[in-house]
Design an enzyme around this catalytic site. Structure first.
Site, PDB file in Angstrom:
ATOM      1  CD  GLU A   7      -1.553 -13.436  -9.387  1.00  0.00           C
ATOM      2  OE1 GLU A   7      -0.671 -12.690  -8.877  1.00  0.00           O
ATOM      3  OE2 GLU A   7      -2.602 -12.991  -9.852  1.00  0.00           O
ATOM      4  CE1 TYR A  46      -4.040  -2.002   0.483  1.00  0.00           C
ATOM      5  CE2 TYR A  46      -2.715  -3.220   2.059  1.00  0.00           C
ATOM      6  CZ  TYR A  46      -3.844  -3.112   1.283  1.00  0.00           C
ATOM      7  OH  TYR A  46      -4.781  -4.112   1.292  1.00  0.00           O
TER       8      TYR A  46
END
Length: 178
Positions: free
Chosen positions: A160, A95
């Protein structure tokens, strides 16, 4: 520059000839060293191969970028979601890094990610807290049908190839915007 040639003499098991063909004055012959080795054969066994992680094909984010651009969401949300499309599959960012790239605060980024209606195609799951925790802007369940749960986020990242430590934090170096 020296060139060293190694050969085994025919008919002489265990005898190896090493010839140094370094350029020398014409008056000096090339140096030849002969050494006898034991006749036992050492069999080299390579270490057990570890499976190679398959490279994921690059994503074509064009359709997602078109959806973002044509949406009636705020310009800020569109900027955040467009930036998400740059994060490669199998990687993650924080973030803080995303907010620094956009010139805003991590909380504002988290709120925009929570409202991402295009997830998981627009990969908000690839953004985690600076310490590697999954983050808390979404909570543990979807809010008003938007966002994904932390379990879904963990599953998408694992799918992933992102690794986690025993405490559930992502492992590795966060992807940075250029």
């Amino acid at each position: 520059m020296a060139s060293i040639t190694t050969s085994t003499m025919p008919g002489s098991a265990g005898t190896t000839v090493i010839t140094d063909t370094k350029k020398k004055p014409k008056s000096e012959p090339a140096t030849t060293t002969t050494m006898t080795t034991s006749t036992t054969t050492n069999t080299y066994k390579p270490p057990r191969a570890t499976p190679i992680k398959r490279a994921l094909p690059p994503e074509d984010m064009t359709p997602h970028l078109a959806l973002i651009a044509s949406s009636n969401r705020t310009p800020f949300e569109k900027r955040v979601w467009t930036a998400l499309c740059a994060i490669p599959r199998g990687r993650f960012t924080t973030y803080a890094l995303l907010s620094r790239h956009l010139g805003t605060s991590p909380r504002a980024v988290g709120n925009a990610l929570r409202r991402n209606p295009f997830a998981p195609g627009v990969p908000c799951h690839r953004v985690v807290a600076t310490g590697g925790a999954l983050g808390g802007f979404k909570g543990s369940w979807p809010k008003d049908g938007e966002g994904i749960t932390l379990d879904e986020k963990r599953g998408l990242l694992r799918g992933e190839g992102v690794r986690f430590d025993e405490g559930g934090r992502v492992v590795g170096t966060p992807w940075a915007f250029k």
